[in-house]
Design a protein around this motif. Structure first.
Motif, PDB file in Angstrom:
ATOM      1  N   GLU A 151      40.561 -58.558  29.909  1.00 32.97           N
ATOM      2  CA  GLU A 151      39.670 -57.977  30.918  1.00 32.97           C
ATOM      3  C   GLU A 151      38.472 -57.388  30.180  1.00 32.97           C
ATOM      4  O   GLU A 151      38.637 -56.630  29.233  1.00 32.97           O
ATOM      5  CB  GLU A 151      40.372 -56.849  31.678  1.00 32.97           C
ATOM      6  CG  GLU A 151      41.568 -57.292  32.473  1.00 32.97           C
ATOM      7  CD  GLU A 151      41.225 -57.842  33.835  1.00 32.97           C
ATOM      8  OE1 GLU A 151      40.066 -57.711  34.276  1.00 32.97           O
ATOM      9  OE2 GLU A 151      42.120 -58.428  34.454  1.00 32.97           O
ATOM     10  N   GLU A 153      34.879 -55.133  30.288  1.00 31.20           N
ATOM     11  CA  GLU A 153      34.185 -54.108  31.062  1.00 31.20           C
ATOM     12  C   GLU A 153      32.842 -54.641  31.540  1.00 31.20           C
ATOM     13  O   GLU A 153      32.429 -54.396  32.657  1.00 31.20           O
ATOM     14  CB  GLU A 153      33.964 -52.869  30.196  1.00 31.20           C
ATOM     15  CG  GLU A 153      35.262 -52.223  29.762  1.00 31.20           C
ATOM     16  CD  GLU A 153      35.051 -51.235  28.635  1.00 31.20           C
ATOM     17  OE1 GLU A 153      33.891 -50.951  28.278  1.00 31.20           O
ATOM     18  OE2 GLU A 153      36.060 -50.758  28.097  1.00 31.20           O
ATOM     19  N   ASN A 156      32.676 -57.122  34.523  1.00 31.67           N
ATOM     20  CA  ASN A 156      33.986 -57.073  35.170  1.00 31.67           C
ATOM     21  C   ASN A 156      34.610 -58.471  35.269  1.00 31.67           C
ATOM     22  O   ASN A 156      34.940 -58.950  36.344  1.00 31.67           O
ATOM     23  CB  ASN A 156      33.867 -56.424  36.548  1.00 31.67           C
ATOM     24  CG  ASN A 156      35.207 -56.060  37.120  1.00 31.67           C
ATOM     25  OD1 ASN A 156      36.172 -55.880  36.378  1.00 31.67           O
ATOM     26  ND2 ASN A 156      35.289 -55.947  38.424  1.00 31.67           N
TER      27      ASN A 156
END
Length: 178
Positions: A151, A153, A156
């Protein structure tokens, strides 16, 4: 069931590196603009503005390169420390990407497995897997996938760091997420 590994940064984390040539291109454009401004200073009334713009352009390019280096370094450390998620299954839906990227049309390839969506496009510059089906990508509507991802940041998104595919082992997935 035999999965075929089509993309693997987990076994080769040293391949996770910034797209230096992409950012160098912008820096070189800035240098070319600066050289043009200096060479044309006697003929070009606004050469000061062009010089300032080229310096700003190079500074911005350097800033974006440093951000990319930081992001890529973080991705590499997460992969090296085993901080990624792996899921497996048939596709919930599959929307093939466009052969060419466009800002005017949705061209990203989109698919989901076990409720987790993945998106990527043909013209993207990124470390993770991003080869769309029309350009020879391995994911098809009847694929079973084993996908490992991190994942991120930024934006997203999920960076695919390993992708294994078993082709033709699942029913055709719908073409939209409904």
């Amino acid at each position: 069931m035999d999965f075929r590994v089509v993309f693997d940064l987990i076994s080769n984390p040293e391949k996770i590196e910034p797209a230096y040539s992409f950012y160098a291109l912008f820096f070189m454009i800035g240098i070319a603009l600066l050289i043009a401004a200096i060479l044309l200073r006697h003929r070009f009334t606004y050469w000061h503005a062009m010089s300032a713009f080229s310096v700003f352009f190079m500074g911005f390019s350097a800033l974006m390169t440093s951000k990319e280096i930081e992001k890529t370094s973080r991705l590499r450390s997460l992969v090296e420390s085993g901080q990624f998620t792996t899921i497996e299954g048939c596709l919930d839906y599959f929307k093939p990407g466009s052969r060419n990227s466009s800002r005017n049309m949705p061209t990203d390839e989109r698919w989901s497995v076990n409720g987790t969506e993945f998106t990527y496009g043909a013209g993207e510059v990124r470390s993770g897997y991003h080869l769309v089906e029309p350009r020879g990508g391995a994911v098809h509507s009847n694929s079973k996938v084993r996908v490992s991802f991190v994942e991120t940041e930024r934006h997203n998104r999920r960076e695919i760091v390993r992708l294994a595919v078993a082709e033709g082992t699942c029913p055709e997935a719908p073409t939209t997420d409904q």
